[in-house]
Motif scaffolding. Structure first.
Motif, PDB file in Angstrom:
ATOM      1  N   ARG A 167       0.848  -1.205   0.000  1.00 46.68           N
ATOM      2  CA  ARG A 167       0.000   0.000   0.000  1.00 46.68           C
ATOM      3  C   ARG A 167       0.874   1.242   0.000  1.00 46.68           C
ATOM      4  N   HIS A 168       1.948   1.213   0.780  1.00 52.53           N
ATOM      5  CA  HIS A 168       2.872   2.345   0.790  1.00 52.53           C
ATOM      6  C   HIS A 168       3.517   2.518  -0.588  1.00 52.53           C
ATOM      7  N   THR A 169       3.915   1.389  -1.187  1.00 54.33           N
ATOM      8  CA  THR A 169       4.525   1.434  -2.527  1.00 54.33           C
ATOM      9  C   THR A 169       3.550   1.998  -3.541  1.00 54.33           C
ATOM     10  N   ARG A 171       1.098   4.092  -3.020  1.00 54.41           N
ATOM     11  CA  ARG A 171       1.001   5.548  -2.838  1.00 54.41           C
ATOM     12  C   ARG A 171       2.196   6.255  -3.485  1.00 54.41           C
ATOM     13  N   MET A 172       3.357   5.667  -3.303  1.00 53.41           N
ATOM     14  CA  MET A 172       4.571   6.269  -3.856  1.00 53.41           C
ATOM     15  C   MET A 172       4.569   6.257  -5.387  1.00 53.41           C
ATOM     16  N   ARG A 174       2.084   7.147  -7.339  1.00 52.91           N
ATOM     17  CA  ARG A 174       1.133   8.084  -7.946  1.00 52.91           C
ATOM     18  C   ARG A 174       1.804   8.994  -8.975  1.00 52.91           C
ATOM     19  N   GLN A 186      -3.817   3.459 -11.803  1.00 52.37           N
ATOM     20  CA  GLN A 186      -3.470   3.792 -10.427  1.00 52.37           C
ATOM     21  C   GLN A 186      -4.728   4.044  -9.606  1.00 52.37           C
ATOM     22  N   ARG A 187      -5.667   4.798 -10.183  1.00 50.87           N
ATOM     23  CA  ARG A 187      -6.929   5.071  -9.484  1.00 50.87           C
ATOM     24  C   ARG A 187      -7.681   3.781  -9.190  1.00 50.87           C
ATOM     25  N   GLU A 190      -5.821   1.777  -6.378  1.00 52.77           N
ATOM     26  CA  GLU A 190      -5.964   2.398  -5.058  1.00 52.77           C
ATOM     27  C   GLU A 190      -7.391   2.273  -4.546  1.00 52.77           C
ATOM     28  N   ASP A 194      -8.189   0.171  -1.194  1.00 49.07           N
ATOM     29  CA  ASP A 194      -8.801   0.812  -0.031  1.00 49.07           C
ATOM     30  C   ASP A 194     -10.172   0.220   0.280  1.00 49.07           C
TER      31      ASP A 194
END
Length: 237
Positions: A167-169, A171-172, A174, A186-187, A190, A194
């Motif tokens: 999840r952190h990856t 976000r990075m 984006r 990407q959208r 994510e 989520d």
């Protein structure tokens, strides 16, 4: 090019071929749109309880909006096809594998939609016409594969939520994803991540979808279109 990139591109070429078939026949294109709209209504009707659920509602809505219905993804897919090598290079392998399954589901769904819509009387789909078109088309095994791939997408998203590092990856990613033309993907990732994370475990949700879809598929190919009394076909609006 990697095996993953080749596989994703093969699925996207299948999608493009189906779109070109419809572009060559406006009548077929209208029927496909009508079929997709009816299938979205079918999902909303058959999963009304999950859509109302506090826990499962967002995931059901994600399936309804992202995996069903008549949305036009042609521009997104064309952009996607151009940047598949960047996707494979930029994203973690677990996410690439999920995208590959999603692309396979997308391709199979488009093939089945074209084939089934070809047996509709017109774009105004009703329950009997829908059942008749599917029975004339056949492809019961492909319908089962479609269900299996849908569940695999859900299982992949559920599995990814258990890895905080992913999840952190994500976000990075984006900025690089947007720069590479992968903003829509990407959208989707994510949103799916989520949504499934908030559900706190997708096993029951996916088991419900799998059970209903398989019962619906069995009824779909065995029912008399003039007498749709099967309980599973109560999912038809």
């Amino acid at each position: 090019m990697s095996a993953s990139a080749d596989s994703i591109l093969t699925h996207l070429r299948t999608v493009d071929a189906e779109r070109r078939r419809r572009a060559a026949s406006p009548e077929l294109a209208v029927r496909v749109h009508g079929l997709k709209a009816y299938q979205q209504r079918r999902f909303a009707h058959g999963y009304e309880d999950l859509l109302r659920s506090t826990r499962y509602g967002p995931a059901a809505r994600f399936f309804l909006d992202e995996l069903y219905g008549p949305r036009d993804f042609s521009e997104r897919d064309a952009q996607f096809a151009r940047v598949v090598p960047a996707l494979v290079r930029l994203f973690p392998q677990e996410i690439v594998a999920t995208v590959d399954v999603l692309a396979e589901l997308h391709a199979l769904s488009e093939v089945l939609d074209t084939a089934t819509a070809g047996h509709l009387a017109d774009a105004h789909v009703d329950a009997a016409g829908y059942v008749r078109a599917w029975q004339t088309t056949g492809h019961a095994a492909d319908r089962e594969m479609q269900v299996a791939l849908t569940l695999r997408v859900g299982e992949s998203l559920d599995r990814l939520t258990r890895n905080p590092l992913l999840r952190h990856t994500l976000r990075m990613m984006r900025g690089p994803a947007k720069a590479a033309g992968l903003g829509e993907l990407q959208r989707f990732l994510e949103s799916g991540f989520d949504t499934f994370k908030a559900m706190n475990g997708a096993r029951e949700f996916l088991a419900t979808v799998g059970s209903r879809e398989r019962a619906f598929g069995r009824a779909l190919f065995s029912a008399d279109p003039g007498h749709l009394g099967d309980i599973a076909l109560g999912q038809l609006p």
